[in-house]
Scaffold this motif. Structure first.
Motif, short mmCIF file in Angstrom:
data_model
loop_
_atom_site.label_atom_id
_atom_site.label_comp_id
_atom_site.label_asym_id
_atom_site.label_seq_id
_atom_site.Cartn_x
_atom_site.Cartn_y
_atom_site.Cartn_z
N PHE A 71 54.91 71.53 8.62
CA PHE A 71 54.35 71.89 9.92
C PHE A 71 54.62 70.81 10.96
O PHE A 71 54.14 70.89 12.09
CB PHE A 71 52.85 72.15 9.79
N GLY A 72 55.36 69.79 10.57
CA GLY A 72 55.65 68.69 11.47
C GLY A 72 54.56 67.65 11.54
O GLY A 72 54.56 66.79 12.43
N ILE A 73 53.61 67.70 10.62
CA ILE A 73 52.53 66.71 10.60
C ILE A 73 53.08 65.41 10.02
O ILE A 73 53.53 65.39 8.86
CB ILE A 73 51.34 67.20 9.76
N PRO A 74 53.07 64.32 10.75
CA PRO A 74 53.60 63.06 10.22
C PRO A 74 52.65 62.43 9.21
O PRO A 74 51.43 62.61 9.29
CB PRO A 74 53.74 62.18 11.47
N GLU A 75 53.19 61.70 8.26
CA GLU A 75 52.36 61.13 7.20
C GLU A 75 51.30 60.20 7.75
O GLU A 75 50.17 60.17 7.24
CB GLU A 75 53.23 60.38 6.19
N GLN A 76 51.61 59.46 8.80
CA GLN A 76 50.64 58.50 9.34
C GLN A 76 49.42 59.17 9.94
O GLN A 76 48.39 58.53 10.15
CB GLN A 76 51.28 57.56 10.36
N ALA A 77 49.51 60.49 10.21
CA ALA A 77 48.36 61.21 10.77
C ALA A 77 47.40 61.68 9.68
O ALA A 77 46.28 62.10 9.99
CB ALA A 77 48.85 62.41 11.59
N LEU A 78 47.83 61.61 8.41
CA LEU A 78 47.04 62.12 7.30
C LEU A 78 46.23 61.00 6.65
O LEU A 78 46.67 59.84 6.63
CB LEU A 78 47.96 62.74 6.25
N PRO A 79 45.06 61.32 6.09
CA PRO A 79 44.35 60.32 5.29
C PRO A 79 45.26 59.81 4.18
O PRO A 79 46.01 60.58 3.58
CB PRO A 79 43.16 61.10 4.73
N PRO A 80 45.22 58.52 3.87
CA PRO A 80 46.19 57.95 2.93
C PRO A 80 45.99 58.34 1.48
O PRO A 80 46.94 58.32 0.70
CB PRO A 80 46.02 56.44 3.11
N ASN A 81 44.76 58.68 1.08
CA ASN A 81 44.51 58.98 -0.33
C ASN A 81 43.44 60.06 -0.46
O ASN A 81 42.83 60.48 0.53
CB ASN A 81 44.12 57.70 -1.09
N TRP A 82 43.22 60.51 -1.70
CA TRP A 82 42.30 61.61 -1.97
C TRP A 82 40.88 61.31 -1.50
O TRP A 82 40.23 62.15 -0.89
CB TRP A 82 42.32 61.95 -3.45
N ASN A 83 40.38 60.12 -1.80
CA ASN A 83 39.01 59.80 -1.42
C ASN A 83 38.82 59.81 0.08
O ASN A 83 37.82 60.32 0.60
CB ASN A 83 38.59 58.45 -2.00
N GLU A 84 39.79 59.28 0.80
CA GLU A 84 39.69 59.30 2.26
C GLU A 84 39.92 60.70 2.82
O GLU A 84 39.38 61.04 3.89
CB GLU A 84 40.66 58.28 2.88
N PHE A 85 40.68 61.49 2.12
CA PHE A 85 40.84 62.90 2.48
C PHE A 85 39.49 63.63 2.38
O PHE A 85 39.11 64.40 3.26
CB PHE A 85 41.89 63.55 1.58
N LEU A 86 38.75 63.39 1.30
CA LEU A 86 37.43 63.98 1.16
C LEU A 86 36.49 63.49 2.25
O LEU A 86 35.70 64.26 2.82
CB LEU A 86 36.84 63.66 -0.22
N GLU A 87 36.56 62.21 2.58
CA GLU A 87 35.72 61.66 3.66
C GLU A 87 36.06 62.34 4.99
O GLU A 87 35.16 62.63 5.78
CB GLU A 87 35.93 60.15 3.76
N TYR A 88 37.35 62.55 5.23
CA TYR A 88 37.76 63.25 6.46
C TYR A 88 37.12 64.63 6.53
O TYR A 88 36.58 65.03 7.57
CB TYR A 88 39.29 63.37 6.51
N ASN A 89 37.17 65.39 5.42
CA ASN A 89 36.57 66.72 5.41
C ASN A 89 35.08 66.65 5.73
O ASN A 89 34.57 67.40 6.56
CB ASN A 89 36.79 67.38 4.04
N GLU A 90 34.36 65.76 5.07
CA GLU A 90 32.91 65.67 5.27
C GLU A 90 32.58 65.22 6.68
O GLU A 90 31.61 65.71 7.29
CB GLU A 90 32.32 64.72 4.23
N GLN A 91 33.34 64.31 7.23
CA GLN A 91 33.12 63.89 8.61
C GLN A 91 33.32 65.05 9.58
O GLN A 91 32.57 65.20 10.55
CB GLN A 91 34.05 62.73 8.96
N MET A 92 34.33 65.88 9.31
CA MET A 92 34.57 67.04 10.17
C MET A 92 33.39 68.01 10.12
O MET A 92 33.00 68.58 11.15
CB MET A 92 35.86 67.75 9.75
N TRP A 93 32.79 68.23 8.94
CA TRP A 93 31.69 69.17 8.82
C TRP A 93 30.53 68.82 9.75
O TRP A 93 29.82 69.70 10.22
CB TRP A 93 31.17 69.21 7.38
N TYR A 94 30.33 67.53 9.98
CA TYR A 94 29.19 67.06 10.77
C TYR A 94 29.58 66.63 12.19
O TYR A 94 28.75 66.10 12.92
CB TYR A 94 28.49 65.90 10.05
#
Length: 319
Positions: free
Chosen positions: A179-202
């Motif tokens: 989709f053209g999403i650059p790697e630097q825009a993504l959370p670097p690892n699984w745990n931070e990916f989960l944190e991103y999701n939870e932060q978005m919920w709130y």
């Protein structure tokens, strides 16, 4: 609100060229049979969490307004489902040419999805502009799918180790590249990916307003014939949702009674799912892709029939 980062077609093409250089076996596509991604995504049980993913996505005002103003969801839900998942499954299970073609096709479709938010929604002002080919909005849609797929896998198939989840997440970045999403825009690892999701919920990035409510209401009422099934599915979906999103949609609260109904339905699925034949346990495009890698370039009768029923075409990734 995060800064807006649109993705142009030239940027996408450049990223696809870079991604293609990382592919070891073009016939297997960007993941292949040894990947964690295929292992998790192949399960039809993922669709138990589809309602959760849709409601999380449309809680984002850009997504809700884009769906309402540009999609056939409310008039032709089956057509919208087929249009979306034909491309998603081609990206996940197709050979490299099919992956790239679907990526460009989706980008061209999304390029036309621009407009204005219909009402003030969290961080987004009334009348503010949205676009589908934007990094932050696409990351959110991407996140709801891949976080939810692991949740469903562990609920119905079995637990994954921390190492397996990390490998799965790193592989999922390849899908984001489509989709053209650059790697630097993504959370670097699984745990931070989960944190991103939870932060978005709130966060104020998600705000359920009229457009989202309309889509959410339709999701569980689109067929009077299926009302008993949809009523059960609504309870399952509601209790799978994070609490703040559930409350914004005004869905069934997590009470002892609703929790009992939820657990009963989940137990039933858990009891039945392991005993399903592979043609029902696994997604038809996954079985089709496995046949392709064995040199069989037709989907087979059962898989072709299921593809036709679900996606409207008998062969998707056989070539």
């Amino acid at each position: 609100m995060a800064s807006v980062q649109p993705v142009t077609r030239d940027q996408l093409i450049a990223q696809l060229e870079e991604m293609k250089g990382q592919v070891i076996n073009p016939a297997a596509g960007i993941f292949g049979p040894d990947s964690m991604f295929w292992r998790v995504i192949r399960h039809s049980a993922s669709f138990v969490g589809a309602g959760r993913a849709v409601l999380l996505q449309t809680a984002h005002p850009w997504v809700a307004n884009g769906v309402k103003q540009h999609s056939r969801t409310l008039d032709d839900p089956l057509g919208r489902f087929r249009g979306t998942f034909t491309n998603v499954f081609a990206m996940v299970f197709g050979n490299l040419d099919q992956v790239v073609n679907s990526s460009l096709k989706v980008h061209d479709i999304h390029r036309k999805i621009v407009g204005k938010v219909e009402e003030a929604s969290g961080a987004f002002a009334d009348g503010s502009r949205y676009m589908a080919n934007e990094v932050n909005a696409m990351i959110w849609v991407h996140a709801t799918l891949w976080e939810g797929a692991v949740k469903m896998y562990e609920m119905f198939v079995g637990p994954l180790t921390a190492e397996e989840k990390e490998r799965y997440y790193q592989e999922s970045k390849m899908f984001a590249y489509l989709f053209g999403i650059p790697e630097q825009a993504l959370p670097p690892n699984w745990n931070e990916f989960l944190e991103y999701n939870e932060q978005m919920w709130y966060s104020d990035q998600l705000s359920v307003q009229a457009a989202a409510q309309e889509i959410g209401g339709f999701l569980f009422t689109f067929s009077p014939i299926l009302k008993p099934v949809l009523n059960r599915y609504e309870i399952i979906t509601s209790l799978l949702l994070p609490e703040p999103i559930r409350e914004q949609y005004g869905m069934t609260p997590d009470t002892p009674r609703s929790r009992q109904l939820f657990e009963r339905n989940i137990r039933l699925i858990k009891r039945v799912y392991p005993h399903l034949p592979n043609h029902l346990k696994y997604l038809p495009p996954y079985i089709e892709a496995q046949r392709r890698l064995k040199g069989k370039h037709t989907p087979g009768l059962v898989t072709g029939t299921l593809n036709k029923l679900i996606l409207g075409q008998s062969a998707l990734v056989s070539a």
